[in-house]
Write a protein that holds these residues in place. Structure first.
Motif, PDB file in Angstrom:
ATOM      1  N   ASP A  23     111.514 -52.836 -61.640  1.00  0.00           N
ATOM      2  CA  ASP A  23     112.428 -52.735 -60.136  1.00  0.00           C
ATOM      3  C   ASP A  23     112.013 -51.504 -60.446  1.00  0.00           C
ATOM      4  O   ASP A  23     110.434 -50.914 -59.899  1.00  0.00           O
ATOM      5  N   PHE A  24     112.054 -50.485 -58.568  1.00  0.00           N
ATOM      6  CA  PHE A  24     112.234 -49.805 -57.911  1.00  0.00           C
ATOM      7  C   PHE A  24     112.706 -48.449 -57.575  1.00  0.00           C
ATOM      8  O   PHE A  24     113.395 -49.093 -58.567  1.00  0.00           O
ATOM      9  N   CYS A  25     111.860 -47.465 -58.127  1.00  0.00           N
ATOM     10  CA  CYS A  25     112.325 -46.388 -58.212  1.00  0.00           C
ATOM     11  C   CYS A  25     112.663 -46.274 -56.764  1.00  0.00           C
ATOM     12  O   CYS A  25     112.777 -46.240 -55.997  1.00  0.00           O
ATOM     13  N   ASP A  26     114.560 -45.757 -57.248  1.00  0.00           N
ATOM     14  CA  ASP A  26     115.272 -45.115 -55.511  1.00  0.00           C
ATOM     15  C   ASP A  26     114.383 -44.022 -55.121  1.00  0.00           C
ATOM     16  O   ASP A  26     114.970 -43.800 -53.976  1.00  0.00           O
ATOM     17  N   VAL A  27     113.360 -42.947 -55.616  1.00  0.00           N
ATOM     18  CA  VAL A  27     112.878 -41.773 -55.115  1.00  0.00           C
ATOM     19  C   VAL A  27     112.124 -42.150 -53.899  1.00  0.00           C
ATOM     20  O   VAL A  27     111.572 -42.214 -53.165  1.00  0.00           O
ATOM     21  N   GLY A  69     110.093 -44.997 -54.310  1.00  0.00           N
ATOM     22  CA  GLY A  69     109.696 -46.682 -53.895  1.00  0.00           C
ATOM     23  C   GLY A  69     108.719 -47.912 -54.343  1.00  0.00           C
ATOM     24  O   GLY A  69     108.918 -48.731 -54.640  1.00  0.00           O
ATOM     25  N   PHE A 129     117.787 -43.105 -65.895  1.00  0.00           N
ATOM     26  CA  PHE A 129     118.895 -43.106 -64.349  1.00  0.00           C
ATOM     27  C   PHE A 129     119.912 -41.740 -64.303  1.00  0.00           C
ATOM     28  O   PHE A 129     120.334 -41.589 -65.596  1.00  0.00           O
ATOM     29  N   LYS A 139     120.760 -43.154 -59.628  1.00  0.00           N
ATOM     30  CA  LYS A 139     120.085 -43.575 -58.969  1.00  0.00           C
ATOM     31  C   LYS A 139     118.913 -43.709 -60.067  1.00  0.00           C
ATOM     32  O   LYS A 139     118.813 -43.412 -61.289  1.00  0.00           O
ATOM     33  N   GLN A 140     118.223 -45.141 -60.152  1.00  0.00           N
ATOM     34  CA  GLN A 140     117.561 -45.354 -61.172  1.00  0.00           C
ATOM     35  C   GLN A 140     115.472 -44.768 -60.864  1.00  0.00           C
ATOM     36  O   GLN A 140     115.345 -44.732 -59.495  1.00  0.00           O
ATOM     37  N   VAL A 141     115.101 -43.637 -61.515  1.00  0.00           N
ATOM     38  CA  VAL A 141     114.282 -43.147 -61.256  1.00  0.00           C
ATOM     39  C   VAL A 141     112.869 -43.275 -62.206  1.00  0.00           C
ATOM     40  O   VAL A 141     113.748 -43.067 -63.369  1.00  0.00           O
ATOM     41  N   CYS A 143     109.410 -38.829 -61.331  1.00  0.00           N
ATOM     42  CA  CYS A 143     110.620 -38.542 -60.166  1.00  0.00           C
ATOM     43  C   CYS A 143     111.254 -38.252 -60.834  1.00  0.00           C
ATOM     44  O   CYS A 143     112.135 -36.977 -60.336  1.00  0.00           O
TER      45      CYS A 143
END
Length: 204
Positions: A171-175, A177, A187, A191-193, A197
């Motif tokens: 999946d993608f890091c919310d910070v 990308g 988490f 946010k998932q990071v 990050c």
């Protein structure tokens, strides 16, 4: 039967320079493979637990182990235990049998204190710049060593190996990308990071 000389050219091309430690790894790995009666690992049929650490004089040993066994960091079937020992355990993941191989203590001591190659390395000379008149005879000597003269090989023993399924989803890091395999996402604050990050968030 596995023979170190059959793997030397491959090992040298992979490793990048001539030194005594890489062919020592070839020899030790062949002994382990023959003791277990296994074939070179195409996927994860074998697991290798190397007891070496980083930045010590004979670390090139591990490249010899990888060359013969087919255990690689890319396939995740080799792990360093960072014990600082010239030893390893090779595991047959199917039969759950294993063997531990180590360099004899007196052999290691003699190499570190009497080897002209190590003497050059202690001066800061890169391995590829050590005079071939020093390196080549040592390699030839290593390739012709008898196992009983430098290796301690354990009896084959049971090893309760537990297979860990491969992670096939990302999946993608919310910070930042970037894509991250889901077992390494953290988490934080909804946010998932990714790990880098998450470290930056923790430092704020």
């Amino acid at each position: 039967m596995f023979e170190a000389k059959d793997f030397f050219d491959l090992g040298l091309k992979f490793h990048g320079h001539k030194c005594p430690a890489m062919p020592l790894g070839l020899k030790a790995a062949c002994a382990a493979m023959n003791a277990l009666g296994v074939e070179r690992s195409k996927d994860k049929e074998l697991m290798l637990l190397a007891e070496t650490a980083d930045n010590h004089a004979m670390g090139c040993f591990v490249d010899g182990l990888m060359t013969v066994t087919g255990c690689t960091y890319g396939k995740s079937n080799i792990k360093k235990l960072y014990y600082g020992k010239m030893a390893f355990t090779l595991i047959d993941t199917k039969s759950k049998k294993a063997v531990r191989v180590s360099l004899k203590p007196k052999f290691v001591d003699k190499m570190l204190t009497e080897s002209p190659f190590i003497a050059e390395r202690k001066k800061g000379i890169p391995p590829q710049d050590v005079d071939p008149k020093i390196t080549d005879p040592l390699i030839e000597k290593v390739l012709n060593l008898k196992e009983e003269d430098f290796l301690d090989i354990s009896p084959v023993f049971d090893y309760d190996f537990k297979k860990i399924p491969g992670v096939m989803e990302a999946d993608f890091c919310d910070v930042c990308g970037e894509a991250v395999y889901i077992d390494k996402l953290k988490f934080i604050d909804g946010k998932q990071v990714c790990i880098p990050c998450s470290d930056k968030i923790a430092q704020k």
